[in-house]
Design a protein around this motif. Structure first.
Motif, PDB file in Angstrom:
ATOM      1  N   TYR A  14       0.855  -1.192   0.000  1.00 65.03           N
ATOM      2  CA  TYR A  14       0.000   0.000   0.000  1.00 65.03           C
ATOM      3  C   TYR A  14       0.884   1.233   0.000  1.00 65.03           C
ATOM      4  O   TYR A  14       1.935   1.247   0.631  1.00 65.03           O
ATOM      5  N   GLN A  15       0.421   2.269  -0.710  1.00 62.55           N
ATOM      6  CA  GLN A  15       1.119   3.548  -0.668  1.00 62.55           C
ATOM      7  C   GLN A  15       0.151   4.661  -1.003  1.00 62.55           C
ATOM      8  O   GLN A  15      -0.686   4.525  -1.899  1.00 62.55           O
ATOM      9  N   VAL A  19       1.798   7.380   3.750  1.00 60.03           N
ATOM     10  CA  VAL A  19       2.450   6.146   4.214  1.00 60.03           C
ATOM     11  C   VAL A  19       2.788   5.238   3.040  1.00 60.03           C
ATOM     12  O   VAL A  19       2.162   5.300   1.980  1.00 60.03           O
ATOM     13  N   ARG A  20       3.791   4.412   3.264  1.00 59.30           N
ATOM     14  CA  ARG A  20       4.132   3.310   2.354  1.00 59.30           C
ATOM     15  C   ARG A  20       4.236   2.077   3.243  1.00 59.30           C
ATOM     16  O   ARG A  20       4.940   2.101   4.262  1.00 59.30           O
ATOM     17  N   VAL A  21       3.560   1.007   2.868  1.00 51.75           N
ATOM     18  CA  VAL A  21       3.526  -0.211   3.676  1.00 51.75           C
ATOM     19  C   VAL A  21       4.171  -1.355   2.892  1.00 51.75           C
ATOM     20  O   VAL A  21       3.786  -1.633   1.750  1.00 51.75           O
ATOM     21  N   TYR A  41       9.588   5.289  10.688  1.00 55.44           N
ATOM     22  CA  TYR A  41       8.868   4.069  10.318  1.00 55.44           C
ATOM     23  C   TYR A  41       8.574   3.223  11.545  1.00 55.44           C
ATOM     24  O   TYR A  41       9.193   3.370  12.593  1.00 55.44           O
ATOM     25  N   THR A  70       6.287  -4.588  18.107  1.00 58.00           N
ATOM     26  CA  THR A  70       6.315  -3.427  17.232  1.00 58.00           C
ATOM     27  C   THR A  70       7.309  -2.412  17.770  1.00 58.00           C
ATOM     28  O   THR A  70       7.569  -2.364  18.972  1.00 58.00           O
ATOM     29  N   ILE A  94       5.899   0.099   8.059  1.00 59.40           N
ATOM     30  CA  ILE A  94       5.074   1.250   7.696  1.00 59.40           C
ATOM     31  C   ILE A  94       5.958   2.490   7.728  1.00 59.40           C
ATOM     32  O   ILE A  94       6.430   2.894   8.783  1.00 59.40           O
ATOM     33  N   GLU A  95       6.218   3.058   6.554  1.00 56.93           N
ATOM     34  CA  GLU A  95       7.022   4.281   6.457  1.00 56.93           C
ATOM     35  C   GLU A  95       6.084   5.478   6.500  1.00 56.93           C
ATOM     36  O   GLU A  95       5.116   5.554   5.732  1.00 56.93           O
TER      37      GLU A  95
END
Length: 100
Positions: A14-15, A19-21, A41, A70, A94-95
């Motif tokens: 996902y992005q 966020v980018r996952v 992140y 986490t 997750i970024e």
């Protein structure tokens, strides 16, 4: 995905603008590519196992991750994650793209 994005995981799932996952899959005794995080992140462990973060200068930071563990991290120096175990390891990264 932009061509300049470093490969911090195995697959982007996902992005958006915020966020980018990534899914990061490491086979037994495998390692991620060398990379840097240019933004904050968080990672969440989804398959457990002993791993270590290896830095370019040879330092090793061992972790004995458990499912559900986490951690939030700030942008950091070049490193890779090494699976020290005999089973596959996986986490979700997750970024937070706005935290550069």
């Amino acid at each position: 995905m932009d061509a300049h994005v470093e490969q911090v995981g195995t697959t982007v799932i996902y992005q958006d603008d915020h966020v980018r996952v990534w899914i990061l899959d490491l086979p037994p005794r495998g390692a991620s590519q060398w990379h840097e995080h240019h933004c904050g992140y968080r990672f969440v462990v989804t398959r457990t196992g002993p791993v270590a973060t290896e830095y370019r200068d040879g330092r090793m930071e061992p972790q004995d991750d458990q499912v559900g563990d986490t951690s939030y991290r700030q942008p950091d120096e070049s490193h890779r994650l090494v699976n020290l175990g005999d089973s596959p390891y996986q986490n979700v990264v997750i970024e937070f793209l706005g935290s550069r």
